[in-house]
Design an enzyme around this catalytic site. Structure first.
Site, PDB file in Angstrom:
ATOM      1  CE  LYS A   1      -3.943  -2.324   2.084  1.00 18.91           C
ATOM      2  NZ  LYS A   1      -4.927  -2.478   3.167  1.00 18.91           N
TER       3      LYS A   1
ATOM      4  CD  GLN B   1      -3.764  -4.421   6.225  1.00 17.97           C
ATOM      5  OE1 GLN B   1      -3.969  -3.313   5.724  1.00 17.97           O
ATOM      6  NE2 GLN B   1      -3.966  -5.522   5.548  1.00 17.97           N
TER       7      GLN B   1
ATOM      8  CG  ASP C   1      -9.970  -0.275   5.037  1.00 14.02           C
ATOM      9  OD1 ASP C   1      -9.579  -0.605   3.909  1.00 14.02           O
ATOM     10  OD2 ASP C   1      -9.322  -0.458   6.090  1.00 14.02           O
TER      11      ASP C   1
HETATM   12  N1  L34 Z   1      -8.290  -2.751   7.146  1.00  8.96           N
HETATM   13  N2  L34 Z   1      -7.524  -4.824   6.474  1.00  8.96           N
HETATM   14  C1  L34 Z   1      -8.020  -3.617   6.157  1.00  8.96           C
HETATM   15  N3  L34 Z   1      -8.254  -3.240   4.884  1.00  8.96           N
HETATM   16  C2  L34 Z   1      -7.985  -4.096   3.861  1.00  8.96           C
HETATM   17  O1  L34 Z   1      -8.269  -3.753   2.605  1.00  8.96           O
HETATM   18  C3  L34 Z   1      -7.445  -5.351   4.159  1.00  8.96           C
HETATM   19  N4  L34 Z   1      -7.065  -6.251   3.173  1.00  8.96           N
HETATM   20  C4  L34 Z   1      -7.266  -7.682   3.411  1.00  8.96           C
HETATM   21  C5  L34 Z   1      -6.646  -8.010   4.777  1.00  8.96           C
HETATM   22  N5  L34 Z   1      -6.844  -6.982   5.793  1.00  8.96           N
HETATM   23  C6  L34 Z   1      -7.245  -5.711   5.496  1.00  8.96           C
HETATM   24  C7  L34 Z   1      -5.987  -6.088   2.381  1.00  8.96           C
HETATM   25  O2  L34 Z   1      -5.392  -5.035   2.300  1.00  8.96           O
HETATM   26  C8  L34 Z   1      -6.538  -8.300   2.246  1.00  8.96           C
HETATM   27  N6  L34 Z   1      -5.702  -7.233   1.720  1.00  8.96           N
HETATM   28  C9  L34 Z   1      -4.706  -7.411   0.736  1.00  8.96           C
HETATM   29  C10 L34 Z   1      -3.946  -6.353   0.250  1.00  8.96           C
HETATM   30  C11 L34 Z   1      -2.963  -6.544  -0.692  1.00  8.96           C
HETATM   31  C12 L34 Z   1      -2.733  -7.797  -1.202  1.00  8.96           C
HETATM   32  C13 L34 Z   1      -3.472  -8.866  -0.754  1.00  8.96           C
HETATM   33  C14 L34 Z   1      -4.451  -8.675   0.220  1.00  8.96           C
HETATM   34  C15 L34 Z   1      -1.625  -7.981  -2.190  1.00  8.96           C
HETATM   35  O3  L34 Z   1      -0.816  -7.102  -2.384  1.00  8.96           O
HETATM   36  N7  L34 Z   1      -1.545  -9.150  -2.836  1.00  8.96           N
HETATM   37  C16 L34 Z   1      -0.526  -9.494  -3.828  1.00  8.96           C
HETATM   38  C17 L34 Z   1       0.483 -10.484  -3.249  1.00  8.96           C
HETATM   39  C18 L34 Z   1       1.098 -10.038  -1.981  1.00  8.96           C
HETATM   40  C19 L34 Z   1       1.998 -11.098  -1.329  1.00  8.96           C
HETATM   41  O4  L34 Z   1       3.100 -11.311  -1.876  1.00  8.96           O
HETATM   42  O5  L34 Z   1       1.600 -11.691  -0.321  1.00  8.96           O
HETATM   43  C20 L34 Z   1      -1.236 -10.188  -4.976  1.00  8.96           C
HETATM   44  O6  L34 Z   1      -0.700 -10.146  -6.081  1.00  8.96           O
HETATM   45  O7  L34 Z   1      -2.294 -10.780  -4.750  1.00  8.96           O
END
Ligand code: L34
Length: 293
Positions: free
Chosen positions: A52, A96, A119
């Site tokens: 982020k 988060q 959010d």
């Molecule tokens: N308050 N909590 C709050 N807001 C959110 O919007 C979230 N979420 C979920 C978990 N808790 C939260 C996220 O940010 C899930 N989530 C989230 C954000 C980013 C990614 C996955 C989940 C992400 O960047 N995924 C990458 C891979 C990252 C890695 O290497 O682990 C992808 O390509 O899917």
């Protein structure tokens, strides 16, 4: 079968956001600013918050991450939120999730100023979303909607099955896809741990959205030929194929389901990057005071 490339779509949208941020700075002298609170050392949460921060800097949004140890008291956390609520320099605030067990997620979310709740988790904003009023849409559902839109996937009149009823994904995405809108106008079935015949219901879906938190739960037998499959799950499973010692898998068994789906999102590179751009879009909205003026 087509892969829905969330990473590439997110890259495209980030270019659009960067132009809008530059415009806001040049014409209104306003620098959008996101604050994120991260409690504890959960490796997945650390990665997501880092992604982020990085994305904010790519589009010109300022970000501040407030890190606290997992033994922070609820009172201290609520005080930190109150401080940020009152800081006029900060437009958006996220905490988060998940939080340690001794802290009430409900009390924390309710303490965030709804005008800064990018959010979209505060009850005020959830209510507005239910009624179709202008608000911040929760990032993961909003990201899914934008993928369907950008890939020109028809939703009107389609049977959409959502697996999982969480407050952050399953419940809001089912509301958004049943709205009178485009994307929307789906007939939505929301399945959960007490659903009978879940596999049969999943197989009736034209659009299947999986957010139940079980690695590779959905296999080809549960998917109708030509269905659109959106995988929201993200799990780290041990692997000797990678240097890190783990690999990421979703709630969908990608290799098996790719053969029957018309469109499918990969993990990683599907819904995750879209969650992040949706957060950036909400932060821009907050800085422009589009929702609460
Ligand atoms: N308050 N909590 C709050 N807001 C959110 O919007 C979230 N979420 C979920 C978990 N808790 C939260 C996220 O940010 C899930 N989530 C989230 C954000 C980013 C990614 C996955 C989940 C992400 O960047 N995924 C990458 C891979 C990252 C890695 O290497 O682990 C992808 O390509 O899917």
């Amino acid at each position: 079968m087509k892969i829905i490339d969330g990473k590439e779509t997110a890259k495209q949208i980030k270019k659009e956001i960067a132009a809008e941020v530059a415009d806001l700075i040049d014409n209104k002298g306003k620098d959008p600013h996101l604050a994120a609170i991260l409690v504890g050392e959960d490796p997945a949460s650390q990665t997501y918050v880092r992604n982020k921060e990085k994305s904010c800097s790519e589009v010109g949004i300022l970000s501040s991450v407030y890190r606290y140890p997992s033994d922070i008291t609820e009172k201290e956390l609520l005080e930190a939120i109150e401080y940020i609520n009152n800081d006029d320099e900060i437009d958006g605030l996220i905490v988060q999730l998940p939080l340690p067990d001794h802290i009430s997620e409900k009390r924390v979310i309710e303490s965030i100023n709804p005008a800064k709740d990018v959010d979209g988790f505060h009850p005020m904003n959830v209510g507005k979303m239910m009624l179709g009023l202008p608000t911040y849409l929760p990032a993961t559902p909003y990201g899914i909607i934008q993928l369907l839109e950008r890939y020109d996937i028809e939703t009107e009149g389609k049977n959409c099955v959502v697996l999982g009823r969480s407050h952050i994904v399953g419940s809001p995405v089912s509301v958004l896809l049943s709205r009178k809108a485009n994307p929307g106008n789906c007939t939505v079935t929301l399945c959960h741990s007490r659903t009978k015949n879940l596999k049969k219901i999943a197989k009736s879906a034209d659009i299947l959205i999986v957010a139940m938190g079980q690695p590779k739960f959905v296999t080809h037998e549960m998917v109708k030929k030509g269905a659109v499959v959106i995988d929201v799950g993200i799990h780290r499973v041990p692997s000797d194929e990678t240097k890190s010692g783990y690999k990421l898998v979703g709630d969908v068994d990608f290799e098996k389901v790719a053969g029957v789906a018309s469109y499918i999102t990969p993990v990683p590179g599907g819904v995750g990057p879209m969650t992040i751009v949706s957060l950036l879009q909400n932060t821009l909205k907050a800085a422009r005071k589009e929702v609460y003026s």
